[in-house]
Design a protein around this motif. Structure first.
Motif, PDB file in Angstrom:
ATOM      1  N   THR A  48      13.641  -0.919   3.008  1.00  0.00           N
ATOM      2  CA  THR A  48      12.307  -1.500   3.144  1.00  0.00           C
ATOM      3  C   THR A  48      12.108  -1.976   4.567  1.00  0.00           C
ATOM      4  O   THR A  48      12.947  -2.703   5.115  1.00  0.00           O
ATOM      5  CB  THR A  48      12.102  -2.686   2.178  1.00  0.00           C
ATOM      6  N   GLN A  93      10.309   2.075   1.592  1.00  0.00           N
ATOM      7  CA  GLN A  93       9.072   1.321   1.378  1.00  0.00           C
ATOM      8  C   GLN A  93       8.655   0.689   2.703  1.00  0.00           C
ATOM      9  O   GLN A  93       9.417  -0.057   3.306  1.00  0.00           O
ATOM     10  CB  GLN A  93       9.267   0.239   0.328  1.00  0.00           C
ATOM     11  N   ASN A  95       5.847  -1.647   4.582  1.00  0.00           N
ATOM     12  CA  ASN A  95       4.732  -2.594   4.496  1.00  0.00           C
ATOM     13  C   ASN A  95       4.204  -2.815   5.906  1.00  0.00           C
ATOM     14  O   ASN A  95       4.973  -3.114   6.820  1.00  0.00           O
ATOM     15  CB  ASN A  95       5.198  -3.922   3.904  1.00  0.00           C
TER      16      ASN A  95
END
Length: 234
Positions: A48, A93, A95
């Motif tokens: 992430t 992932q 963000n």
């Protein structure tokens, strides 16, 4: 068929690869230094990534920023970086936050959610706030010092901020961190004397990129250091 991270796993071992896959790293600033940090972390299998930057890709970025191409001009840097990461590792992932990190926007981030934080921003006030937030949360942080007006990529060093020398930005940071009672900060800095004092500083492709790759290496080694040992040749 070879897996995406087969060669990395040969070096680090499967347990460490799983550790990286479960890790969440925030990269503040995805320009000349931060873009290469993101690139290397994605290619190492970090699971992430949180990318924070409010800038857009400009023609002046083409000489040194890995996300800057003719196809990304005018796009938000975090969007260009996200798309590049997904092309490398669709399982990552990503963000994105289209904001400049400053004291007035710092409350939007909970550092307890991160396993590591990378400071690749330019403003001293932002850098100091990152150090303060990381100190309060106990989150590992590594900060990039100045990479502009330099030509020697071999002059970079990893050290505590209070052990640095030559770098003008590190000098300012040392003074301001002392005022705030911050006793330690891991940084990457250059011992090369700046070539000129112009603002904005001149830059070249092979200097900030090296700083970014050094930072990524420190992050990966720190993330796996409390886990199993890397694979060794027999």
């Amino acid at each position: 068929m070879e897996s995406r991270f087969e060669r990395t796993e040969q070096l680090l071992g499967s347990e460490n690869m799983e550790k990286l896959a479960q890790s969440r790293v925030a990269v503040f600033g995805v320009g000349g230094v931060g873009g290469y940090v993101v690139e290397a972390l994605a290619r190492c299998g970090v699971g992430t990534l949180d990318l924070i930057d409010n800038d857009i890709v400009a023609p002046s970025n083409l000489n040194r920023q890995i996300i800057a191409t003719a196809g990304t001009l005018g796009r938000a840097k975090v969007e260009a970086a996200r798309d590049r990461v997904v092309e490398i590792n669709p399982d990552c992932q990503v963000n994105i936050y289209k904001i400049f990190y400053l004291p007035e926007t710092a409350d939007g981030f909970d550092f307890r959610e991160y396993d590591y934080v990378v400071d690749a921003i330019d403003t001293v006030t932002g850098k100091l706030m990152l150090a303060e937030q990381a100190g309060v949360s106990g989150t590992p942080l590594i900060s990039s010092m100045g990479t502009g007006n330099k030509l020697d990529p071999t002059a970079f060093r990893v050290a505590d901020i209070y052990e640095t020398k030559v770098c003008p930005l590190a000098k300012v940071m040392r003074r301001e961190l002392r005022k705030r009672g911050i006793e330690s900060l891991k940084v990457v800095y250059s011992e090369e004397e700046p070539l000129c004092g112009e603002r904005p500083p001149g830059s070249v492709s092979f200097v900030p990129s090296v700083a970014g790759l050094i930072i990524a290496g420190e992050v990966v080694r720190d993330l796996i250091s409390s886990h199993s040992e890397p694979a060794t040749c027999r």
